[in-house]
Write a protein that holds these residues in place. Structure first.
Motif: not given
Ligand code: ADP
Ligand code: CDP
Length: 241
Positions: A59-60, A229-236, A238-240
């Motif tokens: 998606n990114y 996975v946790e870091k990506i969830e955190g990024w999402k 913040e950004h999405l």
């Protein structure tokens, strides 16, 4: 949607027919292998971790103008993808020297590779995925010279997008492997982008968060994958929003 006939069972994914002729279903299993299948294990939840990370990156990349085979998730480990005619090449981008490049050539582990290095391996387990240069890719008829140029340019674009993404999370994208395939009149990104197919280090401690944890018994592979996975969830979050 029901899984159709099993078309291919690879080392980590199973590919099924779908209801549509131009789509397939890719199921990320919990199997983990290393050293061309010599080391084998199964970790409950690993398939779901890799599927979610792959879906996120597909998606990114799409949002950033890179065409991929991703259609949608069916469940946490299963995705619908466009059916590609795969090009049997493992296209590897390297930002930091690690793994086979350090064994084969006089690079020091951790040495920065700037500009990044692209390596192409012919995908053939029985031959041990030998490296092939541009001339061999053309001689084998795997790609035309303009397709080869496009594959390399796209790989460098993907590398920049992923490198910058992980940099924001405090991680270094050391290297990764991708695969491309033909779809209609073009070549698009297929397969997966996950912790199984990349090297990812903590920027400060150089701790691994990828398959090297499994390859070299560096610790608990599921907790390493879980951190990504946790870091990506955190990024999402913040950004999405
Ligand atoms: P391997 O074949 O290396 O053991 P996997 O277990 O990941 O790997 O199997 C997935 C297989 O599906 C790979 O051979 C890959 O090239 C192929 N594949 C990935 N995406 C697509 C696609 N969109 N269309 C057709 N084949 C695909
Ligand atoms: O992993 P190994 O050291 O054997 O090979 P490498 O050439 O150093 O691998 C470079 C990168 O491509 C690593 O991130 C590997 O995980 C990935 N790779 C892969 O996903 N599948 C392969 N068959 C070979 C490499």
């Amino acid at each position: 949607m029901e899984l159709g006939e099993l078309l291919y069972k690879g080392k980590a994914k199973s590919i099924y027919k779908s209801e549509k002729d131009d789509e397939l279903i890719s199921c990320f299993r919990d199997d983990m292998t290393a050293f061309n299948g010599e080391k084998k294990d199964c970790f409950s939840g690993k398939g779901a971790y890799n599927a979610s990370v792959s879906a996120f990156f597909f998606n990114y990349l799409e949002k950033n103008g890179v065409k991929t085979h991703f259609v949608k998730m069916l469940d946490e480990r299963t995705m619908v993808v466009k059916k590609l005619q795969m090009i049997p090449l493992e296209v590897i981008a390297r930002n930091v020297a690690a793994g086979s490049i350090v064994k084969k050539l006089p690079f020091k582990e951790g040495q920065i590779l700037n500009p990044p290095v692209i390596i192409t391996d012919y995908k053939d387990d029985e031959r041990g995925d030998p490296s092939v240069n541009d001339d061999l890719i053309l001689a084998l008829g795997l790609l035309t010279s303009s397709e080869l140029k496009e594959v390399k340019e796209t790989t460098l674009r993907i590398n920049k997008l992923l490198y910058d993404f992980f940099d924001e999370l405090g991680m270094v994208l050391v290297d990764f492997k991708i695969e491309f395939g033909r779809y209609k009149n073009g070549i698009i990104l297929g397969d997966e982008i996950s912790m199984d197919s990349m090297r990812l280090w903590d920027r400060e401690t150089k701790e691994s968060f990828d398959k090297d944890v499994y390859r070299y018994n560096k610790g608990n592979v599921m907790s390493a994958y879980g951190k990504v996975v946790e870091k990506i969830e955190g990024w999402k979050k913040e950004h999405l929003k």
